[in-house]
Write an enzyme that holds these catalytic residues in place. Structure first.
Site, short mmCIF file in Angstrom:
data_model
loop_
_atom_site.label_atom_id
_atom_site.label_comp_id
_atom_site.label_asym_id
_atom_site.label_seq_id
_atom_site.Cartn_x
_atom_site.Cartn_y
_atom_site.Cartn_z
N CYS A 72 5.60 0.50 -4.25
CA CYS A 72 6.11 0.77 -5.60
C CYS A 72 7.46 1.47 -5.45
CB CYS A 72 5.11 1.60 -6.42
SG CYS A 72 4.89 3.31 -5.89
N ASN B 155 6.45 5.81 -4.22
CA ASN B 155 5.28 5.99 -3.35
C ASN B 155 4.54 7.30 -3.63
OD1 ASN B 155 4.50 6.25 0.17
ND2 ASN B 155 3.44 5.02 -1.34
N SER C 229 1.53 2.90 -5.68
CA SER C 229 1.18 2.36 -4.37
C SER C 229 0.20 3.23 -3.60
CB SER C 229 2.43 2.03 -3.54
OG SER C 229 3.25 3.14 -3.34
N ASP D 288 4.69 2.11 -14.45
CA ASP D 288 4.80 3.31 -13.63
C ASP D 288 4.33 4.53 -14.43
OD1 ASP D 288 5.46 5.37 -11.93
OD2 ASP D 288 7.43 4.55 -11.43
#
Length: 154
Positions: free
Chosen positions: A8, A11, A15, A124
C-alpha cells in the site's frame, strides 16, 4: 515456498492488515511453512514504524496477531524475490508496474481482483478512518487469494 508481498502507500494501515490477515488464514490451512508473507509501502514516510493504531485495534478485535509488523518501503529487488506482489489500490499497482523489468516473472495483482465487490481499490483508512470496512474488504479478498494460491502455486 511461495513468497507474497502486500503493498500500500505507507505500510501502516492496509498492507500490514493484509499481511496479518493472510498469515492467519495461511496458518489455519496449515500452510505457514509453504507461504512467506510480507508487506511494504511505496512511500518512505513511516519506515520503521509499527502499524497505525486503527489497524492494530481492528486486528486485535479479530484476534489476529500483529506482532513483528514494521513498516518498510518496497524496493526494486522485491520484484525479484517475491512470486506475487499484491497492490491494495490502482495507484500502488501502477507504481509497482513501473518498477517491474520485463525479465521479472513476478505476478503483480490488485487485491480486490479477488473479491466480488464492485470496488477496485481498498480505501486508505489513514485518511478515511473506516478501519472496519477496510478489514472486511481485505479479509474477504484474502480468503479468495489464498484459494487461488492453493490451486495454482502449491
Amino acid at each position: 515456498m511461495i513468497r507474497i508481498l502486500f503493498v500500500c502507500l505507507g505500510n501502516i494501515c492496509r498492507s500490514p492488515m493484509a499481511e496479518a490477515i493472510f498469515r492467519k488464514k495461511a496458518a489455519a490451512h496449515g500452510l505457514s511453512e509453504q507461504i512467506h508473507i510480507e508487506s511494504a509501502g511505496t512511500g518512505h514516510w513511516h519506515v520503521g514504524e509499527p502499524p497505525h493504531e486503527g489497524t492494530m485495534n481492528i486486528l486485535s478485535e479479530n484476534e489476529i496477531d500483529a506482532g513483528g509488523l514494521t513498516a518498510r518501503q518496497v524496493v526494486k529487488e522485491d520484484l525479484d524475490s517475491f512470486d506475487i506482489v499484491v497492490a491494495l489500490d490502482a495507484e500502488n499497482l501502477g507504481f509497482l508496474q513501473t518498477l517491474r523489468k520485463q525479465t521479472q516473472k513476478v505476478e503483480i495483482v490488485r487485491l480486490l481482483d479477488y473479491s466480488e465487490r464492485e470496488e477496485s481499490d481498498v480505501p486508505d483508512p489513514y485518511f478515511t478512518g473506516n478501519f472496519q470496512e477496510v478489514y472486511e474488504m481485505i479479509d474477504e479478498a484474502c480468503a479468495s487469494l489464498l484459494e487461488e494460491v492453493e490451486k495454482e502455486w502449491l
